[in-house]
Design a protein around this motif. Sequence first.
Motif, mmCIF file in Angstrom:
data_model
loop_
_atom_site.group_PDB
_atom_site.id
_atom_site.type_symbol
_atom_site.label_atom_id
_atom_site.label_comp_id
_atom_site.label_asym_id
_atom_site.label_seq_id
_atom_site.Cartn_x
_atom_site.Cartn_y
_atom_site.Cartn_z
ATOM 1 N N TYR A 155 0.866 -1.174 0.037
ATOM 2 C CA TYR A 155 0.133 -0.080 0.078
ATOM 3 C C TYR A 155 0.911 1.043 0.031
ATOM 4 O O TYR A 155 2.034 1.201 0.348
ATOM 5 N N PHE A 156 0.428 2.430 -0.366
ATOM 6 C CA PHE A 156 1.144 3.560 -0.557
ATOM 7 C C PHE A 156 0.476 4.701 -0.368
ATOM 8 O O PHE A 156 -0.741 4.744 -0.072
ATOM 9 N N ILE A 157 1.257 5.678 -0.090
ATOM 10 C CA ILE A 157 0.651 7.317 0.181
ATOM 11 C C ILE A 157 1.344 8.231 -0.533
ATOM 12 O O ILE A 157 2.669 8.304 -0.558
ATOM 13 N N PRO A 158 0.983 9.238 -1.336
ATOM 14 C CA PRO A 158 1.546 10.228 -2.034
ATOM 15 C C PRO A 158 2.357 11.096 -1.024
ATOM 16 O O PRO A 158 1.882 11.327 0.042
ATOM 17 N N SER A 159 3.468 11.438 -1.320
ATOM 18 C CA SER A 159 4.385 12.344 -0.284
ATOM 19 C C SER A 159 3.421 13.561 0.240
ATOM 20 O O SER A 159 3.471 14.002 1.228
ATOM 21 N N GLU A 160 2.506 14.140 -0.831
ATOM 22 C CA GLU A 160 1.985 15.529 -0.511
ATOM 23 C C GLU A 160 0.566 15.311 0.493
ATOM 24 O O GLU A 160 0.222 15.971 1.305
#
Length: 189
Positions: free
Chosen positions: A167-172
């Motif tokens: 799973y991932f999350i955008p930096s912003e």
Amino acid sequence: MTDPTDVPFQDDRTVPGESLYEGRRPEGGAGSTEQDLQDRDIPVDPLLPPAETETDLLAARVEGPEDQAGMTELWRATMALPHWWFVAVGDEGSESPAAASIEGQLMLMTFTNGERARHFAVQNGMIAPTEELRAIALPPTDVVGSADAYRGAGIAGLMFDPHLSGYFIPSEQLPVVWEAIHADADAPR
């Protein structure tokens, strides 16, 4: 930081400008030895898959981006971890976290514990099964506080346990999600 290689990990140079780690070696961070990992009861058999964790179960339950309740549970558990782990690349003293190009975007390979970082490194030929893992372990608050530096360095986001749940999350979104999780946790019930 340079473009990732075909492996697809970046080379030995670090993020330009201010160091995200300011020369610190957090407990269990860069320079961790195999003995450090053993002392913290982190299994060191890198050939066995890591045990399933709460974040694996929560990630598997998320039904898509519209599943706000599932996403909230997953990010609450992820952001409550004591450390996020990164496989260290670069020269000793100037390490940076390993990154990969995923669908044309540079992502930091982020792990929910040291065992998972080691397993990934061995499985991807970054280290031999008998080699020590060079890792960076940072509290989530430090990573969230560096979101602007990541964006400035071209890091699109963080991919968690990429070889397992991925799973991932955008930096912003790091500070936005951090604030939402903590505002939700502090709200009267």
